[in-house]
Design a protein around this motif. Structure first.
Motif, PDB file in Angstrom:
ATOM      1  N   GLU A  29       1.011  -1.595  -0.089  1.00  0.00           N
ATOM      2  CA  GLU A  29      -0.208  -0.017   0.292  1.00  0.00           C
ATOM      3  C   GLU A  29       0.732   0.935   0.391  1.00  0.00           C
ATOM      4  O   GLU A  29       0.516   1.994  -1.329  1.00  0.00           O
ATOM      5  N   GLN A  30       1.870   1.394   0.898  1.00  0.00           N
ATOM      6  CA  GLN A  30       2.868   2.160   0.822  1.00  0.00           C
ATOM      7  C   GLN A  30       3.547   2.482  -0.452  1.00  0.00           C
ATOM      8  O   GLN A  30       3.864   4.036  -0.862  1.00  0.00           O
ATOM      9  N   MET A  31       3.745   1.385  -1.590  1.00  0.00           N
ATOM     10  CA  MET A  31       4.649   1.146  -2.379  1.00  0.00           C
ATOM     11  C   MET A  31       3.653   1.754  -3.267  1.00  0.00           C
ATOM     12  O   MET A  31       4.217   2.897  -4.555  1.00  0.00           O
ATOM     13  N   LYS A  32       2.713   2.043  -3.407  1.00  0.00           N
ATOM     14  CA  LYS A  32       1.468   2.487  -4.357  1.00  0.00           C
ATOM     15  C   LYS A  32       1.451   3.755  -4.471  1.00  0.00           C
ATOM     16  O   LYS A  32       0.983   4.831  -5.404  1.00  0.00           O
ATOM     17  N   ALA A  33       0.946   4.235  -2.771  1.00  0.00           N
ATOM     18  CA  ALA A  33       1.492   6.122  -2.609  1.00  0.00           C
ATOM     19  C   ALA A  33       2.045   6.221  -2.905  1.00  0.00           C
ATOM     20  O   ALA A  33       2.432   8.038  -3.515  1.00  0.00           O
ATOM     21  N   GLU A  69      11.733   7.150  -4.686  1.00  0.00           N
ATOM     22  CA  GLU A  69      12.826   6.989  -3.692  1.00  0.00           C
ATOM     23  C   GLU A  69      12.157   6.098  -3.150  1.00  0.00           C
ATOM     24  O   GLU A  69      12.940   4.675  -2.656  1.00  0.00           O
ATOM     25  N   ALA A  70      11.507   6.760  -2.710  1.00  0.00           N
ATOM     26  CA  ALA A  70      10.286   5.859  -1.232  1.00  0.00           C
ATOM     27  C   ALA A  70       9.645   4.436  -2.193  1.00  0.00           C
ATOM     28  O   ALA A  70      10.022   4.066  -1.270  1.00  0.00           O
ATOM     29  N   GLU A  71       9.482   4.991  -3.697  1.00  0.00           N
ATOM     30  CA  GLU A  71       8.307   3.653  -4.342  1.00  0.00           C
ATOM     31  C   GLU A  71      10.022   2.965  -4.514  1.00  0.00           C
ATOM     32  O   GLU A  71       9.271   1.447  -4.092  1.00  0.00           O
ATOM     33  N   GLN A  72      10.956   2.809  -4.897  1.00  0.00           N
ATOM     34  CA  GLN A  72      12.698   1.753  -4.814  1.00  0.00           C
ATOM     35  C   GLN A  72      12.633   0.961  -3.729  1.00  0.00           C
ATOM     36  O   GLN A  72      12.686  -0.057  -3.005  1.00  0.00           O
ATOM     37  N   MET A  73      12.593   1.372  -2.163  1.00  0.00           N
ATOM     38  CA  MET A  73      12.551   1.345  -0.888  1.00  0.00           C
ATOM     39  C   MET A  73      11.570   0.375  -0.428  1.00  0.00           C
ATOM     40  O   MET A  73      11.710  -0.936   0.012  1.00  0.00           O
ATOM     41  N   MET A  74       9.888   0.974  -0.297  1.00  0.00           N
ATOM     42  CA  MET A  74       8.967  -0.068  -0.528  1.00  0.00           C
ATOM     43  C   MET A  74       9.191  -1.218  -0.858  1.00  0.00           C
ATOM     44  O   MET A  74       8.829  -2.126  -1.044  1.00  0.00           O
ATOM     45  N   ARG A  75       9.153  -0.760  -2.470  1.00  0.00           N
ATOM     46  CA  ARG A  75      10.475  -2.545  -3.259  1.00  0.00           C
ATOM     47  C   ARG A  75      10.698  -3.090  -3.009  1.00  0.00           C
ATOM     48  O   ARG A  75      10.539  -4.790  -2.330  1.00  0.00           O
ATOM     49  N   GLU A  76      11.774  -2.166  -2.147  1.00  0.00           N
ATOM     50  CA  GLU A  76      13.277  -3.791  -1.176  1.00  0.00           C
ATOM     51  C   GLU A  76      12.378  -4.597  -0.614  1.00  0.00           C
ATOM     52  O   GLU A  76      13.327  -5.337  -0.194  1.00  0.00           O
ATOM     53  N   GLU A  77      12.019  -3.931   0.310  1.00  0.00           N
ATOM     54  CA  GLU A  77      11.585  -4.037   1.733  1.00  0.00           C
ATOM     55  C   GLU A  77       9.997  -5.578   1.468  1.00  0.00           C
ATOM     56  O   GLU A  77      10.047  -6.092   1.687  1.00  0.00           O
TER      57      GLU A  77
END
Length: 452
Positions: free
Chosen positions: A256-260, A268-276
């Protein structure tokens, strides 16, 4: 590999480290979470070096047996088991290893006389993993076997006595910890990290002839259940299901955080969420694999155990071959060094012998020279003496020069070049003194000798 059927002496010797069976053999399993002191405890009892685990990496990864003679007719076999909550192995792998050994030994008529469960008194509280493993241990043993279980606290030298006593009381009084097992016949003791302390704990279990059968052994062998159907397997499976649900919930939140982040075009946030998200996916996959590994029968466990043991034996043979090759290389190097030393010693001896021969030759030459008759020496010719001066009887005098005039003053002598008579060649006066750099005798001023 040895045959597993029947329980004959040849197959049962594999559980004794090659020792022949005895009428008073005692088998005691030592269990506990990783780092609780199992290997140290066994080492103190058996007098054998046992690989000891450290904080970040466990050393005991397979079941091993250490024997010691409690008396001339009494042999104790301590079974060192891998610990739960291992940094390198999952609890499923640990349970499979323990189940394989216990089931195999039970099929070969090797029965336990008791179980020692170790717990660090340094632990501030019974943490989630330790509590989970304790529950799984209870399910592994079963109520009947709990009568032959000793709950042992270790590492008393690392905490103040009052604090250790408080933690021990909490373990005993809390049913979810040790209280329930103590009510079913288990006992509690302290280990003071000495040989006497360890052996006294073992003696409490080895001085009886009433072996036990754990629920895990009975369910796997007698009831032919798969590991996931046993009490211990179901307990672990329930914990794995909780973990899977937790990781799945965490992954959904990350997604959900990655979609946002995608909507906000925050790369940058998208990449971090994808790794998590990928990390949680791997954790879920691992839990699924562990759950699947529990669906194993006793035959599956033994086949896998045999395969793993064969692989370990091959690795051991390779290590032994490498070790022998290294020893051979070192031995050859040592021989080469010895040969070089011998050659250097020979060279030194040759030089010493040559020096000695040279000294002897010189000494012989000197002795010959001393024995040889000496030739008479011709008398030395007298050296030609310088012609003596005809002038004699001179007294001390002094000479002064001033303005081209010479003065000679001495006892009974006062003379100068002004009263110098014309002298002749070879005169006593000319032989006696000549002064200046005026050239020939005819022009050199001199003195007039005065008779005394």
């Amino acid at each position: 590999m040895t045959s597993r059927s029947g329980g004959n002496d040849a197959s049962s010797m594999s559980f004794r480290g090659g020792r022949a069976p005895g009428p008073n053999d005692v088998f005691i399993a030592v269990m506990g979470v990783t780092g609780s002191g199992k290997s140290s405890f066994i080492s103190l009892c058996s007098g054998r070096v046992v690989k000891v685990g450290h904080q970040l990496e466990a050393c005991t990864t397979t079941v091993d047996v250490y024997a010691y003679d409690a008396s001339s007719t009494h042999t104790v076999y301590l079974i060192d088991t891998p610990g739960f909550d291992d940094t390198n192995r999952s609890d499923t792998q640990v349970l499979r290893e323990i189940a394989g050994w216990l089931g195999d030994s039970y099929k070969n008529k090797i029965l336990l006389h008791g179980i020692i469960y170790l717990h660090r008194i340094t632990d501030i509280r019974m943490q989630g993993s330790a509590k989970k493993n304790l529950i799984m241990f209870r399910q592994l043993c079963g109520q009947d076997a709990l009568k032959k279980v000793i709950l042992v606290t270790t590492m008393w030298d690392k905490v103040p006595a009052a604090e250790g006593a408080r933690r021990e009381k909490e373990l005993i009084d809390t049913p979810e910890f040790w209280g329930w097992m103590l009510g079913k016949g288990s006992s509690c003791h302290r280990h003071n990290n000495t040989e006497a302390s360890a052996r006294s704990i073992v003696a409490r279990l080895s001085n009886h002839k009433a072996p036990i059968t754990t629920d895990l052994q009975r369910q796997l062998v007698d009831e032919h259940k798969s590991l996931d159907q046993t009490s211990a397997g179901r307990e672990l499976q329930g914990e794995l299901l909780k973990e899977k649900e937790k990781w799945a919930r965490e992954r959904r939140e990350i997604e959900e955080q990655m979609k946002a982040a995608i909507k906000q075009r925050d790369r940058e946030a998208e990449q971090m969420m994808r790794e998590e998200r990928d990390r949680y996916t791997k954790m879920i996959k691992k839990v699924e694999n562990d759950t699947g590994a529990l669906r194993s029968t006793m035959n599956n466990l033994l086949a896998e155990r045999d395969k793993r043991v064969a692989k370990m034996e091959q690795q051991l043979k390779r290590q032994q071959a490498d070790h022998e090759a290294e020893l051979k290389r070192l031995s050859e190097r040592q021989r080469r060094v010895e040969r070089e030393k011998e050659e250097l010693e020979k060279q030194r001896q040759r030089r010493a012998e040559e020096n000695e021969r040279r000294r002897q030759r010189e000494q012989a030459r000197q002795e010959r020279d001393q024995r040889r008759p000496q030739k008479p020496q011709a008398p030395a010719k007298p050296r030609a003496s310088a012609p003596k001066s005809k002038a004699t009887g001179f007294a001390p005098y002094s000479v002064s020069i001033a303005d081209g005039t010479y003065f000679c003053v001495g006892p009974k002598l006062v003379s100068s070049n002004e009263d110098y008579p014309k002298r002749k060649r070879g005169s006593e006066f000319a032989e006696a003194a000549c002064f200046g750099d005026l050239g020939s005798e005819e022009t050199v001023p001199g003195f007039k000798r005065v008779s005394q």
